[in-house]
Design an enzyme around this catalytic site. Structure first.
Site, PDB file in Angstrom:
ATOM      1  N   GLY A   1       1.031  -1.345  -0.074  1.00 20.17           N
ATOM      2  CA  GLY A   1      -0.046   0.144  -0.034  1.00 20.17           C
ATOM      3  C   GLY A   1       0.803   1.429  -0.106  1.00 20.17           C
ATOM      4  O   GLY A   1       0.425   2.320  -0.416  1.00 20.17           O
TER       5      GLY A   1
ATOM      6  N   GLU B   1       3.755   4.364   5.775  1.00 18.64           N
ATOM      7  CA  GLU B   1       2.722   3.769   5.730  1.00 18.64           C
ATOM      8  C   GLU B   1       1.613   4.205   4.894  1.00 18.64           C
ATOM      9  O   GLU B   1       1.702   5.647   4.887  1.00 18.64           O
ATOM     10  CB  GLU B   1       2.256   3.209   6.970  1.00 18.64           C
ATOM     11  N   ASP B   2       0.619   3.744   4.208  1.00 21.98           N
ATOM     12  CA  ASP B   2      -0.411   4.339   3.593  1.00 21.98           C
ATOM     13  C   ASP B   2      -1.400   4.459   4.671  1.00 21.98           C
ATOM     14  O   ASP B   2      -2.094   5.581   4.589  1.00 21.98           O
ATOM     15  CB  ASP B   2      -1.037   3.623   2.398  1.00 21.98           C
TER      16      ASP B   2
ATOM     17  N   ASP C   1      -5.233   1.221  10.378  1.00 21.87           N
ATOM     18  CA  ASP C   1      -6.435   1.007  10.735  1.00 21.87           C
ATOM     19  C   ASP C   1      -6.544   0.582  12.142  1.00 21.87           C
ATOM     20  O   ASP C   1      -6.929   1.616  13.057  1.00 21.87           O
ATOM     21  CB  ASP C   1      -6.817  -0.253   9.752  1.00 21.87           C
TER      22      ASP C   1
ATOM     23  N   LYS D   1      -7.413   5.753  10.696  1.00 26.00           N
ATOM     24  CA  LYS D   1      -8.812   5.967  10.849  1.00 26.00           C
ATOM     25  C   LYS D   1      -8.977   5.739  12.502  1.00 26.00           C
ATOM     26  O   LYS D   1      -8.849   4.880  12.925  1.00 26.00           O
ATOM     27  CB  LYS D   1      -9.415   4.453  10.630  1.00 26.00           C
TER      28      LYS D   1
ATOM     29  N   PHE E   1     -14.912   2.064   4.149  1.00 28.38           N
ATOM     30  CA  PHE E   1     -14.103   1.503   3.135  1.00 28.38           C
ATOM     31  C   PHE E   1     -13.399   2.389   2.175  1.00 28.38           C
ATOM     32  O   PHE E   1     -14.295   3.190   1.326  1.00 28.38           O
ATOM     33  CB  PHE E   1     -15.101   0.514   2.223  1.00 28.38           C
ATOM     34  N   VAL E   2     -12.401   2.594   2.256  1.00 25.17           N
ATOM     35  CA  VAL E   2     -11.423   3.628   1.544  1.00 25.17           C
ATOM     36  C   VAL E   2     -10.634   2.987   0.497  1.00 25.17           C
ATOM     37  O   VAL E   2      -9.778   2.241   1.051  1.00 25.17           O
ATOM     38  CB  VAL E   2     -10.994   4.657   2.477  1.00 25.17           C
TER      39      VAL E   2
ATOM     40  N   ASP F   1      -6.453  -0.505  -1.408  1.00 30.26           N
ATOM     41  CA  ASP F   1      -6.948  -1.448  -2.340  1.00 30.26           C
ATOM     42  C   ASP F   1      -8.437  -1.937  -1.665  1.00 30.26           C
ATOM     43  O   ASP F   1      -8.403  -2.148  -0.459  1.00 30.26           O
ATOM     44  CB  ASP F   1      -6.202  -3.045  -2.412  1.00 30.26           C
TER      45      ASP F   1
ATOM     46  N   ARG G   1      -5.588   0.454  -6.243  1.00 29.52           N
ATOM     47  CA  ARG G   1      -4.576   0.896  -5.763  1.00 29.52           C
ATOM     48  C   ARG G   1      -3.998   2.063  -6.840  1.00 29.52           C
ATOM     49  O   ARG G   1      -3.508   3.117  -6.256  1.00 29.52           O
ATOM     50  CB  ARG G   1      -3.517  -0.153  -5.674  1.00 29.52           C
TER      51      ARG G   1
HETATM   52  C1  PRP Z   1      -2.838  -2.181   5.221  1.00 30.14           C
HETATM   53  C2  PRP Z   1      -1.829  -1.261   5.342  1.00 30.14           C
HETATM   54  C3  PRP Z   1      -1.133  -1.238   6.615  1.00 30.14           C
HETATM   55  C4  PRP Z   1      -2.248  -2.325   7.607  1.00 30.14           C
HETATM   56  C5  PRP Z   1      -2.867  -1.273   8.384  1.00 30.14           C
HETATM   57  O1  PRP Z   1      -1.968  -3.411   4.564  1.00 30.14           O
HETATM   58  O2  PRP Z   1      -1.025  -1.005   4.288  1.00 30.14           O
HETATM   59  O3  PRP Z   1       0.036  -2.341   6.534  1.00 30.14           O
HETATM   60  O4  PRP Z   1      -3.145  -2.914   6.434  1.00 30.14           O
HETATM   61  O5  PRP Z   1      -3.936  -2.137   9.087  1.00 30.14           O
HETATM   62  P1  PRP Z   1      -3.804  -2.118  10.773  1.00 30.14           P
HETATM   63  O6  PRP Z   1      -3.628  -0.705  11.309  1.00 30.14           O
HETATM   64  O7  PRP Z   1      -5.216  -2.580  11.217  1.00 30.14           O
HETATM   65  O8  PRP Z   1      -2.773  -3.140  11.110  1.00 30.14           O
HETATM   66  P2  PRP Z   1      -2.653  -4.750   4.004  1.00 30.14           P
HETATM   67  O9  PRP Z   1      -2.356  -5.800   4.977  1.00 30.14           O
HETATM   68  O10 PRP Z   1      -3.928  -4.286   3.872  1.00 30.14           O
HETATM   69  O11 PRP Z   1      -1.740  -4.953   2.966  1.00 30.14           O
HETATM   70  P3  PRP Z   1      -1.369  -4.088   1.428  1.00 30.14           P
HETATM   71  O12 PRP Z   1      -0.226  -2.892   2.095  1.00 30.14           O
HETATM   72  O13 PRP Z   1      -0.755  -4.957   0.709  1.00 30.14           O
HETATM   73  O14 PRP Z   1      -2.512  -3.478   0.941  1.00 30.14           O
END
Ligand code: PRP
Length: 183
Positions: A48, A103-104, A107, A135, A156-157, A163, A169
């Site tokens: 991400g 980080e993107d 959550d 968030k 859901f963003v 993604d 993405r």
């Molecule tokens: C997303 C995002 C963070 C993580 C955050 O990655 O890039 O790494 O989730 O979530 P959290 O705060 O609940 O731990 P994801 O696992 O979706 O993989 P991606 O980066 O390949 O989309």
């Protein structure tokens, strides 16, 4: 991909590409100043963070270095344990380095909480976090974030690296997904 290309899949646009770039310029200025005289190692968390890393790095005016990690939680059942599996480790030694994790999105905060602890164990000079989105209503652990792009609602963003089922993405803007896409 523009919002117009997937307008039927989006409920509404939260941030345009211009707004994202403007915020990244502000953060880059702050990061340049904070790391003056040092050369930070920006650690992007795949997949991400690719867009955020790429734009943040280019918005900076100082030297920086780049490395990548890929992590995965152990699956839905154990996600709340906060233990993540390292799928791809860093290529370089971070001992005595100034590390800035990029980080993107934050959550629950569990991924970064684990990563922060883990990287601190490798003896860096410092470890800070930059996240483009957060968030606040989804947070389960308090993650000390130094640089944050935008706080967003717990919806859901997608877009700008975020993604849904590996899609969107490459959407330039960030928007909320229309319910018909995921229900
Ligand atoms: C997303 C995002 C963070 C993580 C955050 O990655 O890039 O790494 O989730 O979530 P959290 O705060 O609940 O731990 P994801 O696992 O979706 O993989 P991606 O980066 O390949 O989309």
């Amino acid at each position: 991909m523009d919002a117009a290309d997937v307008s039927q899949d989006l409920d509404h646009v939260l941030f345009t590409e211009e707004q994202i770039h403007q915020r990244l310029d502000e953060l880059a200025t702050q990061i340049d100043a904070d790391y003056a005289g040092r050369e930070p190692l920006l650690v992007g968390v795949l997949n991400g963070a690719v867009m955020t890393m790429s734009d943040l790095a280019r918005a900076m005016h100082s030297h920086m270095q780049m490395d990548w990690m890929a992590v995965s939680s152990y699956g839905a059942a154990t996600k709340s344990s906060g233990v993540v599996r390292i799928l791809k480790d860093l290529s370089c030694d971070i001992r005595d380095r100034d590390v800035l994790i990029v980080e993107d999105i934050i959550d629950t905060g569990l991924t970064l909480n684990y990563l922060l602890d883990h990287l601190r164990g490798r003896g860096p000079a410092s470890v800070e976090i930059m996240a483009m989105f957060r968030k606040p209503d989804a947070l389960q652990v308090d993650v000390p974030v130094r640089y944050i792009g935008f706080d967003i609602p717990n919806e859901f963003v997608v877009g700008y690296g975020l993604d849904y089922a590996q899609r969107y993405r490459n959407l330039r803007d960030v928007g909320t997904l229309a319910p018909h896409v995921y229900s």
